[in-house]
Design a protein around this motif. Structure first.
Motif, PDB file in Angstrom:
ATOM      1  N   LEU A  11       1.137  -1.400   0.347  1.00  0.00           N
ATOM      2  CA  LEU A  11      -0.073   0.063  -0.306  1.00  0.00           C
ATOM      3  C   LEU A  11       0.886   1.106   0.004  1.00  0.00           C
ATOM      4  O   LEU A  11       0.617   2.354  -0.738  1.00  0.00           O
ATOM      5  CB  LEU A  11      -1.525   0.225   1.328  1.00  0.00           C
ATOM      6  CG  LEU A  11      -1.704  -1.301   1.218  1.00  0.00           C
ATOM      7  CD1 LEU A  11      -2.710  -0.677   2.127  1.00  0.00           C
ATOM      8  CD2 LEU A  11      -2.976  -0.293  -0.087  1.00  0.00           C
ATOM      9  N   ALA A  12       1.780   1.054   1.014  1.00  0.00           N
ATOM     10  CA  ALA A  12       2.821   2.532   0.984  1.00  0.00           C
ATOM     11  C   ALA A  12       3.248   2.708  -0.166  1.00  0.00           C
ATOM     12  O   ALA A  12       3.841   3.755  -0.594  1.00  0.00           O
ATOM     13  CB  ALA A  12       3.369   2.417   1.773  1.00  0.00           C
ATOM     14  N   LYS A  19      -9.012   2.226   3.260  1.00  0.00           N
ATOM     15  CA  LYS A  19      -9.731   2.339   3.004  1.00  0.00           C
ATOM     16  C   LYS A  19     -10.048   2.636   1.153  1.00  0.00           C
ATOM     17  O   LYS A  19     -11.044   1.425   1.243  1.00  0.00           O
ATOM     18  CB  LYS A  19      -9.705   3.917   3.098  1.00  0.00           C
ATOM     19  CG  LYS A  19     -11.649   4.721   3.219  1.00  0.00           C
ATOM     20  CD  LYS A  19     -12.243   5.953   4.094  1.00  0.00           C
ATOM     21  CE  LYS A  19     -13.371   5.882   3.909  1.00  0.00           C
ATOM     22  NZ  LYS A  19     -13.441   7.449   4.898  1.00  0.00           N
ATOM     23  N   GLU A  20      -9.369   2.835   0.469  1.00  0.00           N
ATOM     24  CA  GLU A  20      -9.380   3.077  -1.325  1.00  0.00           C
ATOM     25  C   GLU A  20      -9.269   1.325  -1.581  1.00  0.00           C
ATOM     26  O   GLU A  20     -10.223   0.931  -2.082  1.00  0.00           O
ATOM     27  CB  GLU A  20      -8.170   3.186  -1.737  1.00  0.00           C
ATOM     28  CG  GLU A  20      -8.242   5.059  -1.339  1.00  0.00           C
ATOM     29  CD  GLU A  20      -6.781   5.251  -2.626  1.00  0.00           C
ATOM     30  OE1 GLU A  20      -7.070   6.947  -2.739  1.00  0.00           O
ATOM     31  OE2 GLU A  20      -5.815   4.361  -2.233  1.00  0.00           O
ATOM     32  N   LEU A  21      -8.563   0.562  -1.127  1.00  0.00           N
ATOM     33  CA  LEU A  21      -8.474  -0.996  -1.165  1.00  0.00           C
ATOM     34  C   LEU A  21     -10.373  -1.482  -0.754  1.00  0.00           C
ATOM     35  O   LEU A  21     -10.067  -2.252  -1.845  1.00  0.00           O
ATOM     36  CB  LEU A  21      -7.759  -1.497  -0.566  1.00  0.00           C
ATOM     37  CG  LEU A  21      -7.259  -2.935  -0.518  1.00  0.00           C
ATOM     38  CD1 LEU A  21      -7.123  -3.260  -2.057  1.00  0.00           C
ATOM     39  CD2 LEU A  21      -6.075  -3.629   0.261  1.00  0.00           C
ATOM     40  N   ILE A  27     -14.325  -5.470   0.390  1.00  0.00           N
ATOM     41  CA  ILE A  27     -14.312  -5.539   2.483  1.00  0.00           C
ATOM     42  C   ILE A  27     -13.701  -4.947   3.063  1.00  0.00           C
ATOM     43  O   ILE A  27     -13.960  -3.258   2.666  1.00  0.00           O
ATOM     44  CB  ILE A  27     -12.627  -6.527   1.756  1.00  0.00           C
ATOM     45  CG1 ILE A  27     -13.231  -8.028   1.158  1.00  0.00           C
ATOM     46  CG2 ILE A  27     -12.404  -7.273   3.093  1.00  0.00           C
ATOM     47  CD1 ILE A  27     -12.045  -8.927   1.341  1.00  0.00           C
ATOM     48  N   SER A  28     -14.774  -4.801   4.311  1.00  0.00           N
ATOM     49  CA  SER A  28     -14.988  -3.998   4.910  1.00  0.00           C
ATOM     50  C   SER A  28     -13.522  -3.735   4.944  1.00  0.00           C
ATOM     51  O   SER A  28     -12.077  -4.140   5.583  1.00  0.00           O
ATOM     52  CB  SER A  28     -16.004  -4.854   7.103  1.00  0.00           C
ATOM     53  OG  SER A  28     -14.603  -5.715   6.939  1.00  0.00           O
ATOM     54  N   GLU A  29     -13.292  -2.571   5.803  1.00  0.00           N
ATOM     55  CA  GLU A  29     -12.246  -2.171   6.286  1.00  0.00           C
ATOM     56  C   GLU A  29     -11.390  -2.342   7.864  1.00  0.00           C
ATOM     57  O   GLU A  29     -10.044  -3.047   7.586  1.00  0.00           O
ATOM     58  CB  GLU A  29     -12.177  -0.386   7.007  1.00  0.00           C
ATOM     59  CG  GLU A  29     -12.846   0.793   5.567  1.00  0.00           C
ATOM     60  CD  GLU A  29     -12.631   2.068   6.250  1.00  0.00           C
ATOM     61  OE1 GLU A  29     -11.793   2.754   6.547  1.00  0.00           O
ATOM     62  OE2 GLU A  29     -13.589   2.664   5.462  1.00  0.00           O
ATOM     63  N   GLN A  30     -12.402  -3.093   8.924  1.00  0.00           N
ATOM     64  CA  GLN A  30     -12.674  -3.370  10.027  1.00  0.00           C
ATOM     65  C   GLN A  30     -11.063  -4.395   8.637  1.00  0.00           C
ATOM     66  O   GLN A  30     -10.379  -5.582  10.204  1.00  0.00           O
ATOM     67  CB  GLN A  30     -13.076  -4.291  10.387  1.00  0.00           C
ATOM     68  CG  GLN A  30     -12.574  -4.916  11.611  1.00  0.00           C
ATOM     69  CD  GLN A  30     -13.762  -5.285  12.493  1.00  0.00           C
ATOM     70  OE1 GLN A  30     -14.929  -4.830  12.462  1.00  0.00           O
ATOM     71  NE2 GLN A  30     -13.589  -6.036  14.112  1.00  0.00           N
ATOM     72  N   ASN A  31     -11.701  -5.675   8.473  1.00  0.00           N
ATOM     73  CA  ASN A  31     -11.143  -7.002   7.699  1.00  0.00           C
ATOM     74  C   ASN A  31     -10.061  -6.501   7.097  1.00  0.00           C
ATOM     75  O   ASN A  31      -8.837  -7.338   6.998  1.00  0.00           O
ATOM     76  CB  ASN A  31     -12.146  -8.056   6.358  1.00  0.00           C
ATOM     77  CG  ASN A  31     -13.359  -8.457   7.968  1.00  0.00           C
ATOM     78  OD1 ASN A  31     -12.849  -8.583   8.527  1.00  0.00           O
ATOM     79  ND2 ASN A  31     -14.466  -8.828   6.823  1.00  0.00           N
ATOM     80  N   ILE A  32      -9.844  -4.918   6.574  1.00  0.00           N
ATOM     81  CA  ILE A  32      -8.265  -5.018   5.938  1.00  0.00           C
ATOM     82  C   ILE A  32      -7.875  -4.769   6.316  1.00  0.00           C
ATOM     83  O   ILE A  32      -6.028  -5.503   6.843  1.00  0.00           O
ATOM     84  CB  ILE A  32      -8.877  -4.099   5.025  1.00  0.00           C
ATOM     85  CG1 ILE A  32      -9.372  -4.393   3.692  1.00  0.00           C
ATOM     86  CG2 ILE A  32      -7.446  -3.366   4.380  1.00  0.00           C
ATOM     87  CD1 ILE A  32      -9.162  -5.444   2.699  1.00  0.00           C
TER      88      ILE A  32
END
Length: 101
Positions: A11-12, A19-21, A27-32
Motif C-alpha cells: 500500500l505504501a 480505505k481505497e482498497l 471488503i470491510s475496512e475492519q477485515n482489511i
C-alpha cells in the motif's frame, strides 16, 4: 513456519490507502485492517487476486514465508522498512550514476 502479510508495504509503495482498497474490492475496512496486521487464518484466492489487481502486484509481493520465525526478532518490521527504502536507494544510485559519482 510463518506467513507474513506485507500488505502495508505494498500500500505504501503504491501510495494507496487501506480505505481505497476496501472500497475497490468490497471488503470491510475492519477485515482489511485484520489482514494488514496478519491476524487472519487465511485468505480466499479470489480476494488475493482482487488485492493484487488493485495494487498491480503479485501474491508474493503481499505474502512472505519465514521458515524459521522467531518472535523476538524485528525481521518483519525491518523487511517492511527496507522495502520502503528500496526505491529511494535506487533513485540515489541512478542520480549518482548520472552525475558520474
Amino acid at each position: 513456519m510463518a506467513i507474513n502479510v506485507r500488505l502495508d508495504v505494498m500500500l505504501a509503495l503504491r501510495k494507496r490507502k487501506a480505505k481505497e482498497l476496501s472500497a475497490a474490492i468490497g471488503i470491510s475496512e475492519q477485515n482489511i485492517s485484520l489482514l494488514r496486521q496478519g491476524k487472519v487464518k487465511g485468505i480466499r484466492f479470489e480476494t488475493l487476486d482482487k488485492i493484487c489487481e488493485f495494487l498491480d502486484c503479485d501474491p508474493g509481493d503481499i505474502l512472505d514465508r519465514d521458515p524459521n520465525p522467531n518472535p523476538r526478532t524485528i525481521g518483519k518490521k525491518m523487511g517492511a522498512v527496507l522495502a520502503l527504502l528500496a526505491p529511494l536507494v535506487s533513485l540515489i544510485v541512478d542520480v549518482g550514476n548520472n552525475l558520474g559519482v
